[in-house]
Design a protein around this motif. Structure first.
Motif, PDB file in Angstrom:
ATOM      1  N   ARG A   1      44.386  47.413  41.064  1.00  0.00           N
ATOM      2  CA  ARG A   1      43.563  48.618  41.038  1.00  0.00           C
ATOM      3  C   ARG A   1      43.607  49.143  39.600  1.00  0.00           C
ATOM      4  O   ARG A   1      44.685  49.294  39.025  1.00  0.00           O
ATOM      5  CB  ARG A   1      44.163  49.632  42.009  1.00  0.00           C
TER       6      ARG A   1
ATOM      7  N   TYR B   1      32.899  45.642  41.190  1.00  0.00           N
ATOM      8  CA  TYR B   1      33.943  46.673  41.175  1.00  0.00           C
ATOM      9  C   TYR B   1      33.460  47.856  41.998  1.00  0.00           C
ATOM     10  O   TYR B   1      32.404  48.420  41.727  1.00  0.00           O
ATOM     11  CB  TYR B   1      34.270  47.133  39.741  1.00  0.00           C
TER      12      TYR B   1
ATOM     13  N   SER C   1      34.315  51.744  43.617  1.00  0.00           N
ATOM     14  CA  SER C   1      35.008  52.946  43.161  1.00  0.00           C
ATOM     15  C   SER C   1      35.420  53.766  44.384  1.00  0.00           C
ATOM     16  O   SER C   1      34.709  54.686  44.795  1.00  0.00           O
ATOM     17  CB  SER C   1      34.106  53.759  42.234  1.00  0.00           C
TER      18      SER C   1
ATOM     19  N   TYR D   1      39.042  51.915  40.270  1.00  0.00           N
ATOM     20  CA  TYR D   1      38.117  50.799  40.433  1.00  0.00           C
ATOM     21  C   TYR D   1      38.869  49.595  40.980  1.00  0.00           C
ATOM     22  O   TYR D   1      39.958  49.271  40.516  1.00  0.00           O
ATOM     23  CB  TYR D   1      37.446  50.469  39.095  1.00  0.00           C
TER      24      TYR D   1
ATOM     25  N   ARG E   1      38.287  45.494  42.251  1.00  0.00           N
ATOM     26  CA  ARG E   1      37.414  44.317  42.273  1.00  0.00           C
ATOM     27  C   ARG E   1      37.352  43.779  43.696  1.00  0.00           C
ATOM     28  O   ARG E   1      38.363  43.663  44.373  1.00  0.00           O
ATOM     29  CB  ARG E   1      37.963  43.265  41.310  1.00  0.00           C
TER      30      ARG E   1
ATOM     31  N   VAL F   1      31.419  47.036  33.702  1.00  0.00           N
ATOM     32  CA  VAL F   1      32.004  46.005  34.568  1.00  0.00           C
ATOM     33  C   VAL F   1      32.884  45.037  33.775  1.00  0.00           C
ATOM     34  O   VAL F   1      34.026  44.772  34.150  1.00  0.00           O
ATOM     35  CB  VAL F   1      30.894  45.242  35.330  1.00  0.00           C
TER      36      VAL F   1
ATOM     37  N   LEU G   1      36.150  46.615  32.658  1.00  0.00           N
ATOM     38  CA  LEU G   1      37.115  46.750  33.753  1.00  0.00           C
ATOM     39  C   LEU G   1      37.765  45.401  34.062  1.00  0.00           C
ATOM     40  O   LEU G   1      38.973  45.323  34.279  1.00  0.00           O
ATOM     41  CB  LEU G   1      36.427  47.299  35.007  1.00  0.00           C
ATOM     42  N   TYR G   2      36.968  44.342  34.052  1.00  0.00           N
ATOM     43  CA  TYR G   2      37.504  43.004  34.314  1.00  0.00           C
ATOM     44  C   TYR G   2      38.533  42.623  33.244  1.00  0.00           C
ATOM     45  O   TYR G   2      39.608  42.125  33.552  1.00  0.00           O
ATOM     46  CB  TYR G   2      36.367  41.983  34.363  1.00  0.00           C
TER      47      TYR G   2
ATOM     48  N   GLU H   1      41.702  44.640  33.836  1.00  0.00           N
ATOM     49  CA  GLU H   1      42.470  44.171  34.988  1.00  0.00           C
ATOM     50  C   GLU H   1      43.153  42.837  34.726  1.00  0.00           C
ATOM     51  O   GLU H   1      44.323  42.641  35.068  1.00  0.00           O
ATOM     52  CB  GLU H   1      41.558  44.035  36.203  1.00  0.00           C
TER      53      GLU H   1
END
Length: 146
Positions: free
Chosen positions: A47, A94, A96, A102, A104, A134, A137-138, A141
């Protein structure tokens, strides 16, 4: 008299330098981590929780999963910008589930038509999915930076 003025000046400089050393040093600004990663039990996923400033900097934007009539059948549809492919070619989005949080989620794409993606499997209608930020965020993570 000339020498006395010079000595007074030299003495003033030395005293000034000594006094400046007595001034407390500025506290170093605490480095704030712009994100937190929390493991999701039973998965390899994490997360991603962003600070407000980080989300603003990344310009994170979301859009809800919609149900639309596609060839006479109600289908789940997301914007193409929500889709990301991992290194193995799997498709993800992703979601929310909470503000600044966020997660996946794996999706199965039926087909892509223009800017919309029709899903076979994905989150329920109305679920907010990220459409801008996106890739960032990837990378956050997974630790992939390029």
């Amino acid at each position: 008299m000339k020498y006395i003025n010079r000595w007074i000046m030299v003495l003033s400089i030395i005293v000034g330098l000594q006094l400046s050393a007595c001034v407390p040093k500025e506290a170093k600004a605490e480095k704030i981590q712009p994100f937190q990663l929390e493991s999701i039990d039973g998965t390899d996923l994490k997360r991603v929780i962003l600070t407000e400033k980080a989300a603003e900097r990344l310009d994170i934007q979301t859009s809800p999963v919609r149900e639309e009539q596609v060839n006479g059948v109600k289908r789940k549809v997301v914007p193409y910008a929500a889709i990301i492919y991992d290194l193995q070619g799997q498709t993800w989005i992703y979601t929310s589930p909470a503000p600044l949080t966020y997660v996946r989620e794996s999706v199965t794409v039926d087909f892509i038509e223009g800017d919309r993606v029709v899903l076979v499997k994905g989150p329920s209608s109305g679920t907010e999915v990220v459409i801008i930020g996106v890739a960032e965020l990837y990378g956050t993570e997974t630790g992939l930076s390029k």
